[in-house]
Design a protein around this motif. Structure first.
Motif, PDB file in Angstrom:
ATOM      1  N   ASP A 180       1.186  33.677 -17.756  1.00 29.38           N
ATOM      2  CA  ASP A 180      -0.158  33.930 -17.280  1.00 29.38           C
ATOM      3  C   ASP A 180      -0.233  34.062 -15.769  1.00 29.38           C
ATOM      4  O   ASP A 180      -1.269  33.872 -15.167  1.00 29.38           O
ATOM      5  CB  ASP A 180      -1.138  32.874 -17.797  1.00 29.38           C
ATOM      6  N   SER A 181       0.885  34.372 -15.143  1.00 26.74           N
ATOM      7  CA  SER A 181       0.830  34.602 -13.705  1.00 26.74           C
ATOM      8  C   SER A 181       0.054  35.890 -13.451  1.00 26.74           C
ATOM      9  O   SER A 181       0.049  36.821 -14.243  1.00 26.74           O
ATOM     10  CB  SER A 181       2.234  34.695 -13.115  1.00 26.74           C
ATOM     11  N   VAL A 182      -0.621  35.885 -12.338  1.00 25.32           N
ATOM     12  CA  VAL A 182      -1.492  36.994 -11.999  1.00 25.32           C
ATOM     13  C   VAL A 182      -1.068  37.538 -10.654  1.00 25.32           C
ATOM     14  O   VAL A 182      -0.745  36.777  -9.738  1.00 25.32           O
ATOM     15  CB  VAL A 182      -2.961  36.531 -11.961  1.00 25.32           C
ATOM     16  N   ILE A 183      -1.027  38.846 -10.553  1.00 23.25           N
ATOM     17  CA  ILE A 183      -0.661  39.448  -9.288  1.00 23.25           C
ATOM     18  C   ILE A 183      -1.943  39.901  -8.610  1.00 23.25           C
ATOM     19  O   ILE A 183      -2.851  40.421  -9.253  1.00 23.25           O
ATOM     20  CB  ILE A 183       0.315  40.622  -9.503  1.00 23.25           C
ATOM     21  N   GLY A 184      -2.043  39.642  -7.340  1.00 24.42           N
ATOM     22  CA  GLY A 184      -3.272  39.994  -6.635  1.00 24.42           C
ATOM     23  C   GLY A 184      -2.954  40.715  -5.355  1.00 24.42           C
ATOM     24  O   GLY A 184      -1.862  40.606  -4.794  1.00 24.42           O
TER      25      GLY A 184
ATOM     26  N   ALA B 192      -2.457  44.007 -20.870  1.00 21.89           N
ATOM     27  CA  ALA B 192      -2.762  43.630 -19.497  1.00 21.89           C
ATOM     28  C   ALA B 192      -4.216  43.916 -19.180  1.00 21.89           C
ATOM     29  O   ALA B 192      -4.863  44.734 -19.832  1.00 21.89           O
ATOM     30  CB  ALA B 192      -1.882  44.393 -18.517  1.00 21.89           C
ATOM     31  N   THR B 193      -4.709  43.186 -18.172  1.00 19.56           N
ATOM     32  CA  THR B 193      -6.071  43.372 -17.715  1.00 19.56           C
ATOM     33  C   THR B 193      -6.018  43.517 -16.193  1.00 19.56           C
ATOM     34  O   THR B 193      -5.240  42.843 -15.535  1.00 19.56           O
ATOM     35  CB  THR B 193      -6.939  42.148 -18.086  1.00 19.56           C
TER      36      THR B 193
ATOM     37  N   GLY C  22      -2.873  41.037 -14.669  1.00 19.60           N
ATOM     38  CA  GLY C  22      -1.927  40.188 -15.367  1.00 19.60           C
ATOM     39  C   GLY C  22      -2.027  40.366 -16.860  1.00 19.60           C
ATOM     40  O   GLY C  22      -2.959  41.007 -17.355  1.00 19.60           O
ATOM     41  N   ALA C  23      -1.044  39.800 -17.557  1.00 17.79           N
ATOM     42  CA  ALA C  23      -1.035  39.895 -19.017  1.00 17.79           C
ATOM     43  C   ALA C  23      -1.906  38.787 -19.571  1.00 17.79           C
ATOM     44  O   ALA C  23      -1.468  37.953 -20.361  1.00 17.79           O
ATOM     45  CB  ALA C  23       0.392  39.780 -19.537  1.00 17.79           C
ATOM     46  N   VAL C  24      -3.132  38.759 -19.129  1.00 21.06           N
ATOM     47  CA  VAL C  24      -4.008  37.623 -19.427  1.00 21.06           C
ATOM     48  C   VAL C  24      -5.371  38.124 -19.840  1.00 21.06           C
ATOM     49  O   VAL C  24      -5.751  39.259 -19.551  1.00 21.06           O
ATOM     50  CB  VAL C  24      -4.161  36.736 -18.165  1.00 21.06           C
ATOM     51  N   PRO C  25      -6.157  37.263 -20.503  1.00 22.05           N
ATOM     52  CA  PRO C  25      -7.537  37.638 -20.810  1.00 22.05           C
ATOM     53  C   PRO C  25      -8.354  37.747 -19.516  1.00 22.05           C
ATOM     54  O   PRO C  25      -7.981  37.166 -18.491  1.00 22.05           O
ATOM     55  CB  PRO C  25      -8.055  36.471 -21.658  1.00 22.05           C
ATOM     56  N   GLU C  26      -9.473  38.433 -19.579  1.00 17.61           N
ATOM     57  CA  GLU C  26     -10.229  38.715 -18.357  1.00 17.61           C
ATOM     58  C   GLU C  26     -10.704  37.450 -17.662  1.00 17.61           C
ATOM     59  O   GLU C  26     -10.796  37.385 -16.440  1.00 17.61           O
ATOM     60  CB  GLU C  26     -11.416  39.630 -18.685  1.00 17.61           C
TER      61      GLU C  26
END
Lengths: 266, 355, 334
Positions: B282-286, B327-328, B340-344
């Motif tokens: 659940d890492s998110v790139i920003g 991905a979202t 990321g490959a995560v829910p919104e």
């Protein structure tokens, strides 16, 4: 005996005025293409294979045949198939052949041979004219493939020969199905119309993503894959698939034509 | 049994064979009987995958994309469907990639010193000499299942339950099915990643990504055909065709930036300062797209973005949300971007941290 | 007079048969084109197949040539069962069915060469000569180089005949061979048929022209509404068809009485009477009359013409339709 019948069949096809006109029309295609690309100059080209035609005259035959396979070559095959059985029935000559006698299976093979020989001849003729016109108008330096490699003239000619065989096979398969239609009617135009309608409808159906389950059954689906001949090294997957697909059509067409001919009252 | 009946029977058989052949051709290549292989523990399999030295091979890779991306006429390669590529490598960094696209083809050859990229469409060769530290281009390598799989395993190993779930036959080779499922604590869209590992070479042959609530993989990258062993050395050489234009990547990129609408966003996400939030699945790139870049987005690109995104807002501000199966992406109106490959919801929670 | 259903007049059993059908029936969908056709074609005969258009002549011929499969019944052609034996029998059969069929864009000669290429009995090196001979025989040698497209109807018919005669045949089948021919052409065809007959070739001619059949045939088969109503040798059929004696006498009443006593049927006609010769003969009639003292001025044998025979065979059904289908050229008293 059978060689003499094969010979007679081909001579008969070649003597027909519309065959000559048709061949003349086919030969014009590579000339017009070469001329067109030459006129367009460096800015020319276009999508896909057309993009590498400039200065690469050896690709003209392949480009020409690839283009013609969609409409022109099926049309020619359908004309030959139409004249082969429906046309002979229309002129009353089919009866003459049957009481000669020529057995019905033999007759079908004679017709298939005529179709194959003439298709091969037409496609080869287009290729040869394509090589000449392409080299004359666009120049050549071996053959540049889609993969950016450059083949020697000899290898290039081999590729062209391979493509000629593949395209001929597609054409014969379409012709075999047209022969099956041809065996059911006395009106050659019906055969041509039916064949061409089918080819066009297949191509339209091929455009619909929602019908993708249907696409593997359509012979036209196999056409684009043949362009793999111009890649280096040649990926055989799609070429095999296209050829097998056409082979199935050939079997079905020949089988249906045979079934119809054997049971037909003339 | 008279002759006529025999002929009729043969003809009928011909028709039936043809019809059967058609159906056979139309059927997707069957997986066949899964091979029986000696048991192996997940840990040792992962270990072997990570340490296996890639050898020379050549093969065809098929990318089956069911990500649920919208089909955008301008970028057909992204649309759902199957795309194939051919790849050859000598195992020592030399590589050839052939990416057919309709009637044209893009060929990328890495001869160890220089990377050549040829596109038949514009008859152009891009030549890029390797710098001192050869940095592989991501786009080129990600298509190879072996590399893709290694990357996934490296990044998610410790956040996943790893099991070996039976065997499979891929490109006519026996393989173990290595399954990485995100640990329950991971807030991700992804249910599991299945990696088929060649039983003999321990080389990943296929990667499939499965998402929550879907039985079919959202994306698969795998070999459809592979031959392992030394490849023809000529494959790793490239001579630009006589009349082709040869350019450098720098020139090419400048050109591309002007042309392609998505280039701005891409550059921002891959740019100099991507920030990573969280770890594991659940890492998110920003990132933050510079304000001037936001305003410079051409109208057509803006239209594209508007067509496939939905407007959202919250305590963090307002922006546009782009959703696919795996991905979202959230693009805030002020230029902040998270993905990321995560829910919104995870993105809404994270976007505030983007600097 | 006989019909196929009662006691058919057939050739003597010992005579060889070129073609024979038994109980032939052909249905096209729900229509029955031909039914219960028992045909015998004696070797060496010239059989005229007679019948109005649509009586099943062509269908029968097509079945005889293996072009059409009968729904029921058996066919034997030159000793081979059809359609399975077609490949052995047909090389010896020349046929002109349903008008000549040729390619319009080829010349007459090229058309024949194409036909010849498919003739199993013709060796390759003899094709050229065979074609020239056939052209010569039908009188087309001069026009052989012209395209078939430009041929007159008569020339087309001759070319069709030439194709049938490319190879020496055992049997020649000609379906309406004189269609579209002028009188000279018709004579030519008759000459060719006579020529074939002289050489011992069996010939089957179908026609709706009575005169043609009467002039050229040794045997006749009459088809009506898809079935054979009579067949046999032409002379026998005509005789059996009941010849009569036309007697000119002033004593009609006395003559009738005398004949009635002798159980000979007769009726008054014109200046005399007409005596049916069934069960009796001309000398017997005259003897009876003379014995009864009737003055016989003139006695003429009245032979049944084919037309009369044909009319009688098909009378009942044709009554309302008229005889339009049957061409009436000659016939009547002979």
């Amino acid at each position: 005996m059978i060689t003499r019948q094969f010979g007679s069949e081909v001579r008969w096809m070649l003597r027909r005025p519309r065959t000559i006109i048709g061949l003349f029309g086919l030969v014009l295609v590579p000339i017009i293409i070469s001329f067109g690309i030459w006129t367009a100059g460096d800015g020319g080209g276009g999508p896909g294979l057309a993009a590498i035609l400039q200065g690469n005259g050896m690709v003209v035959p392949i480009f020409t045949l690839f283009l013609s396979l969609n409409l022109l070559l099926p049309l020619v095959a359908s004309i030959w198939a139409a004249d082969g059985l429906a046309g002979e029935a229309q002129h009353g000559t089919l009866r003459g052949l049957l009481v000669a006698p020529v057995s019905r299976v033999r007759l079908l093979f004679v017709k298939l041979f005529g179709l194959t020989a003439m298709s091969l001849f037409a496609v080869t003729l287009m290729a040869v004219v394509g090589i000449i016109a392409g080299t004359a108008f666009l120049g050549t330096n071996g053959m540049m493939t889609l993969s950016g490699t450059t083949l020697s003239t000899g290898q290039g000619l081999l590729r062209i020969a391979l493509f000629v065989v593949l395209v001929t096979f597609q054409m014969v398969s379409i012709g075999a199905v047209a022969l099956a239609v041809s065996s059911t009617t006395e009106h050659p135009l019906v055969v041509q119309a039916a064949t061409m309608t089918t080819i066009i409808v297949f191509q339209v159906l091929g455009q619909f993503q929602s019908l993708d389950w249907l696409h593997p059954f359509l012979i036209t689906t196999g056409f684009p894959g043949l362009i793999d001949v111009m890649r280096d090294p040649i990926p055989l997957g799609q070429i095999w698939d296209s050829t097998l697909l056409a082979g199935c059509y050939l079997l079905i067409g020949t089988g249906l034509a045979a079934m119809r001919l054997i049971t037909k009252d003339s | 049994m008279n002759k006529r009946k025999v002929t009729l029977a043969v003809a009928t058989a011909g028709v039936l064979t043809g019809a059967a052949g058609l159906s056979l051709l139309a059927m997707p290549a069957g997986a066949g009987q899964p091979p029986s292989l000696p048991d192996v523990s997940a840990e040792s399999l992962v270990e072997q995958v990570m340490t296996a030295k890639p050898g020379a091979f050549g093969g065809t890779v098929e990318v089956d994309n069911k990500l649920g991306l919208p089909s955008i006429a301008e970028i057909p390669q992204l649309a759902d469907g199957k795309h194939s590529a051919r790849i050859w490598t000598d195992g020592n960094g030399k590589l050839r990639l052939a990416l057919p696209n309709g009637q044209s083809e893009q060929t990328i050859v890495d001869d160890g010193k220089t990377t050549w990229s040829w596109n038949s469409q514009d008859n152009e060769v891009t030549k890029s000499e390797h710098k001192d530290s050869p940095k592989e281009s991501n786009g080129e390598k990600a298509i190879d299942p072996a590399t893709a799989a290694k990357e996934i395993v490296t990044k998610t190993k410790e956040f996943s339950d790893i099991t070996v779930d039976g065997t499979a036959r891929v490109a006519n080779r026996a393989a173990y099915e290595l399954v990485l499922s995100p640990k329950p604590t991971e807030k991700t869209l992804i249910r599991e990643v299945r990696i088929a590992v060649d039983a003999e070479l321990k080389m990943p042959l296929r990667v499939a990504v499965l998402t929550n609530g879907a039985a079919e993989p959202a994306g698969t990258v795998g070999f459809t055909q592979i031959n392992v062993g030394p490849q023809d050395a000529k494959l790793f050489e490239f001579t630009p065709p006589a009349n082709a234009k040869v350019t450098t990547p720098e020139a090419k990129e400048a050109q591309a930036r002007e042309k392609l609408p998505e280039a701005g966003l891409e550059a921002a996400l891959q740019g100099e300062d991507p920030q990573i939030f969280g770890t594991g699945w659940d890492s998110v790139i920003g990132a933050r797209i510079p304000a001037d870049a936001m305003t410079q987005v051409p109208a057509e690109a803006q239209g594209l973005v508007d067509r496939f995104t939905k407007k959202v807002s919250g305590s963090w501000g307002s922006g546009k949300l782009f959703t696919t199966k795996v991905a979202t992406i959230l693009i805030a109106d002020d230029g902040r971007v998270v993905a990321g490959a995560v829910p919104e919801q995870v993105l809404f929670d994270t976007i505030g941290q983007v600097k | 007079m006989t019909t196929s259903t009662s006691a058919p007049v057939t050739a003597p059993a010992k005579q060889a048969v070129a073609a024979r059908t038994r109980g032939l029936r052909k249905e096209y969908g729900s229509t029955v084109a031909v039914d219960r056709v028992d045909l015998e074609l004696p070797e060496g005969a010239v059989l005229g197949m007679l019948g109005p258009n649509g009586s099943g002549k062509t269908t029968t011929i097509r079945m005889l040539l293996g072009l059409v499969r009968p729904t029921q019944g058996e066919i034997e052609l030159l000793g081979r069962p059809l359609p399975d034996g077609a490949e052995q029998a047909l090389p010896h059969v020349g046929a002109l069915v349903e008008g000549p069929g040729f390619h319009p864009f080829l010349s007459g000669r090229e058309n024949l060469i194409r036909c010849a290429a498919f003739e199993p009995l013709l060796e390759k090196r003899k094709i050229k000569q065979a074609v020239e001979d056939a052209l010569e025989r039908v009188g087309l040698a001069q026009a052989a180089h012209r395209r078939y497209r430009g041929y007159s109807l008569g020339m087309k018919q001759r070319l069709g005949l030439a194709a049938a005669l490319l190879v020496p045949r055992k049997l020649v089948v000609l379906d309406e061979p004189t269609n579209g021919l002028d009188p000279a052409g018709t004579r030519e065809i008759r000459r060719i048929i006579a020529d074939l007959h002289d050489r011992g070739t069996t010939v089957l001619v179908s026609s709706h022209l009575l005169s043609e059949v009467e002039a050229t045939c040794t045997h006749v088969a009459v088809l009506h509404r898809g079935t054979v109503v009579a067949q046999g040798e032409l002379t026998e059929l005509l005789q059996a068809g009941g010849s009569a004696l036309q007697v000119v006498t002033p004593d009609v009443e006395t003559a009738l009485g005398a004949l009635r006593q002798a159980k000979i049927s007769a009726r008054p006609l014109g200046e005399g009477l007409r005596v049916e010769l069934a069960g009796t003969s001309a000398p017997q009639v005259i003897e009876t009359l003379v014995k009864a003292g009737v003055g016989v001025h003139e006695a003429t044998r009245w032979k049944t013409g084919l037309e009369e025979l044909f009319a009688r065979l098909t009378e009942a059904e044709e009554a309302e339709r008229g005889m339009s289908a049957v061409d009436t050229l000659d016939g009547g008293p002979r």
